[in-house]
Every structure is written in structure tokens, then in C-alpha cells.
Design a protein around this motif. Structure first.
Motif, PDB file in Angstrom:
ATOM      1  N   ARG A  11      -2.199  -5.974   8.403  1.00 14.35           N
ATOM      2  CA  ARG A  11      -3.274  -6.242   7.443  1.00 14.35           C
ATOM      3  C   ARG A  11      -2.666  -6.423   6.061  1.00 14.35           C
ATOM      4  N   TRP A  38      -3.287  -6.894   1.866  1.00 15.65           N
ATOM      5  CA  TRP A  38      -4.199  -6.533   0.791  1.00 15.65           C
ATOM      6  C   TRP A  38      -3.791  -7.259  -0.489  1.00 15.65           C
ATOM      7  N   LYS A  40      -2.496 -10.645   0.730  1.00 19.61           N
ATOM      8  CA  LYS A  40      -3.527 -11.413   1.436  1.00 19.61           C
ATOM      9  C   LYS A  40      -3.548 -12.848   0.929  1.00 19.61           C
ATOM     10  N   SER A  65      -6.310 -12.300   6.080  1.00 19.95           N
ATOM     11  CA  SER A  65      -6.408 -10.869   5.783  1.00 19.95           C
ATOM     12  C   SER A  65      -5.682 -10.023   6.822  1.00 19.95           C
TER      13      SER A  65
END
Length: 83
Positions: free
Chosen positions: A7, A9, A13, A19
Motif C-alpha cells: 500500500r 501513501w 501513491k 494506492s
């Protein structure tokens, strides 16, 4: 070979363009090599980022010593500005 989810951030991202994405890797170092291949901006962000593996901070541990388990979630946390 562990399979899991990475993931991203904030700036990570943006640089990754997603994401999250699935991964296959044995160590955090191998994962970082794989996700940054051909993604120069993401590589730049990852170099400055911190990481959580299944919610636990990696801290200053060498990434080649962080073994990933099947089903792991790795979070890439770039430096955040705040105020």
C-alpha cells in the motif's frame, strides 16, 4: 516466495499511480527492487520512506533482513509535512 499487498501513501501513491498492488517477494529489499524497477519517481520516494509490515514499523533494520510472510501487507510511508 511470499505473496501480499503493498500500500502506498501520499507521495508514494502519486509516484506509483495506484494506492495498492499485489506483490511476490521474500524480503522487503526484494520487494523494493521489484516495485521500483522502471519507476524512477517511485524509487526516489521509496529511498526516503519508512515502512510498516503488517502494522509493525521496520525502523532502521536492513531491508534484506526483513522477511515477508504470505499474506503480508507492506505500507510505504513517505515523509509527511504537517503543521
Amino acid at each position: 516466495m511470499a505473496r501480499g499487498m503493498v500500500r502506498y501513501w501520499a507521495a508514494a501513491k502519486d509516484a506509483a499511480g495506484v494506492s495498492e498492488e499485489p506483490f511476490e517477494a521474500v524480503t522487503l529489499a526484494e520487494l523494493m527492487t521489484k516495485i521500483t524497477a522502471g519507476r524512477d519517481e517511485l524509487a526516489r520516494v521509496v529511498r526516503r520512506s519508512s515502512f510498516l509490515v503488517n502494522g509493525d514499523p521496520v525502523g532502521r533494520r536492513a531491508h534484506d533482513t526483513v522477511t515477508l510472510a504470505d499474506g503480508a501487507t507492506v505500507e510505504v510511508l513517505p515523509p509527511f509535512a504537517g503543521g
